[in-house]
Design a protein around this motif. Structure first.
Motif, PDB file in Angstrom:
ATOM      1  N   ASN A 133       0.822  -1.207   0.000  1.00 30.47           N
ATOM      2  CA  ASN A 133       0.000   0.000   0.000  1.00 30.47           C
ATOM      3  C   ASN A 133       0.863   1.268   0.000  1.00 30.47           C
ATOM      4  O   ASN A 133       0.761   2.108   0.891  1.00 30.47           O
ATOM      5  CB  ASN A 133      -0.936  -0.037   1.210  1.00 30.47           C
ATOM      6  CG  ASN A 133      -2.058   0.962   1.112  1.00 30.47           C
ATOM      7  OD1 ASN A 133      -2.476   1.339   0.023  1.00 30.47           O
ATOM      8  ND2 ASN A 133      -2.556   1.381   2.262  1.00 30.47           N
ATOM      9  N   LYS A 135       2.124   4.719  -0.226  1.00 33.91           N
ATOM     10  CA  LYS A 135       1.495   6.040  -0.181  1.00 33.91           C
ATOM     11  C   LYS A 135      -0.030   5.952  -0.193  1.00 33.91           C
ATOM     12  O   LYS A 135      -0.703   6.809  -0.730  1.00 33.91           O
ATOM     13  CB  LYS A 135       1.998   6.905  -1.341  1.00 33.91           C
ATOM     14  CG  LYS A 135       3.495   7.195  -1.281  1.00 33.91           C
ATOM     15  CD  LYS A 135       3.983   8.002  -2.456  1.00 33.91           C
ATOM     16  CE  LYS A 135       3.536   9.446  -2.340  1.00 33.91           C
ATOM     17  NZ  LYS A 135       4.148  10.287  -3.416  1.00 33.91           N
ATOM     18  N   GLY A 136      -0.569   4.866   0.393  1.00 33.39           N
ATOM     19  CA  GLY A 136      -2.019   4.699   0.473  1.00 33.39           C
ATOM     20  C   GLY A 136      -2.678   4.313  -0.833  1.00 33.39           C
ATOM     21  O   GLY A 136      -3.901   4.427  -0.975  1.00 33.39           O
ATOM     22  N   ASN A 139      -5.802   2.139  -0.599  1.00 31.42           N
ATOM     23  CA  ASN A 139      -6.803   2.493   0.412  1.00 31.42           C
ATOM     24  C   ASN A 139      -8.238   2.336  -0.088  1.00 31.42           C
ATOM     25  O   ASN A 139      -9.104   1.858   0.648  1.00 31.42           O
ATOM     26  CB  ASN A 139      -6.596   3.929   0.916  1.00 31.42           C
ATOM     27  CG  ASN A 139      -5.406   4.034   1.850  1.00 31.42           C
ATOM     28  OD1 ASN A 139      -4.838   3.037   2.289  1.00 31.42           O
ATOM     29  ND2 ASN A 139      -5.001   5.256   2.149  1.00 31.42           N
ATOM     30  N   ASN A 166       1.896  -1.432   4.640  1.00 31.83           N
ATOM     31  CA  ASN A 166       1.949   0.003   4.369  1.00 31.83           C
ATOM     32  C   ASN A 166       3.357   0.545   4.156  1.00 31.83           C
ATOM     33  O   ASN A 166       3.518   1.703   3.791  1.00 31.83           O
ATOM     34  CB  ASN A 166       1.259   0.769   5.502  1.00 31.83           C
ATOM     35  CG  ASN A 166      -0.228   0.485   5.521  1.00 31.83           C
ATOM     36  OD1 ASN A 166      -0.927   0.752   4.551  1.00 31.83           O
ATOM     37  ND2 ASN A 166      -0.711  -0.084   6.620  1.00 31.83           N
TER      38      ASN A 166
END
Length: 179
Positions: A133, A135-136, A139, A166
């Motif tokens: 994941n 930098k997100g 998400n 993450n």
């Protein structure tokens, strides 16, 4: 371990994704893992192959004939498996790997992630997908999975099939737990 990596073959994406992919490829090589990837010379695919190759790791490219004919095959492949199409590529990658890591990617990566998860959910194998994941990036997908779960659309805990890392430390720890 043989680690299948699903990821983008696009060049014009966040530059941080390239540096994080390079870091992961170097870690794989240093830890004597093999890379299984889709074989193109573009985007994050070529980035991880180059990092592995330069680090002395073994790079296994599973390359559809259309990619080869188009001159888009990576120069960093040590072992080459030609395939007729994307379905054959995906099946071979899943069958040959011990675990899957999904870096940022698009429609193809989503197809591959869910093929692994769906076949795991009905008992064809127990291989996991780890969403890196960065930098997100994942998400929205994580939120979708949680939403599907809250509506009773997923049997069992989806985290048993798809895990989330993450950062590189979380990613390497999850991989080491599987070896």
């Amino acid at each position: 371990m043989k680690i299948a990596v699903f990821c983008s073959a696009n060049e014009h994406i966040d530059p941080d994704f390239f540096s994080l992919t390079d870091e992961f490829g170097k870690w794989m090589a240093q830890n004597h893992h093999d890379l299984i990837f889709g074989g193109t010379n573009q985007g994050l695919m070529n980035c991880i192959a180059k990092a592995m190759h330069q680090g002395g790791g073994r790079v296994i490219g599973v390359v559809p004939s259309l990619v080869e004919k188009g001159g888009r095959m990576s120069d960093y492949i040590d072992v080459h498996y030609p395939t007729d199409n994307l379905s054959d590529r995906k099946d071979l990658m899943i069958n040959q790997c011990d675990i899957v890591v999904a870096l940022p990617g698009g429609v193809g990566s989503l197809d591959e992630i869910f093929s692994v998860a769906a076949s795991n959910s009905i008992g064809y194998h127990s291989k996991k997908v780890i969403l890196y994941n960065m930098k997100g990036f994942w998400n929205a997908l994580i939120a979708l999975m949680d939403d599907l779960d809250s509506k009773g659309m997923i049997r069992g805990n989806w985290h048993n099939m798809i895990e989330v890392a993450n950062n590189i430390d979380e990613l390497t720890q999850l991989i080491q737990q599987e070896s």
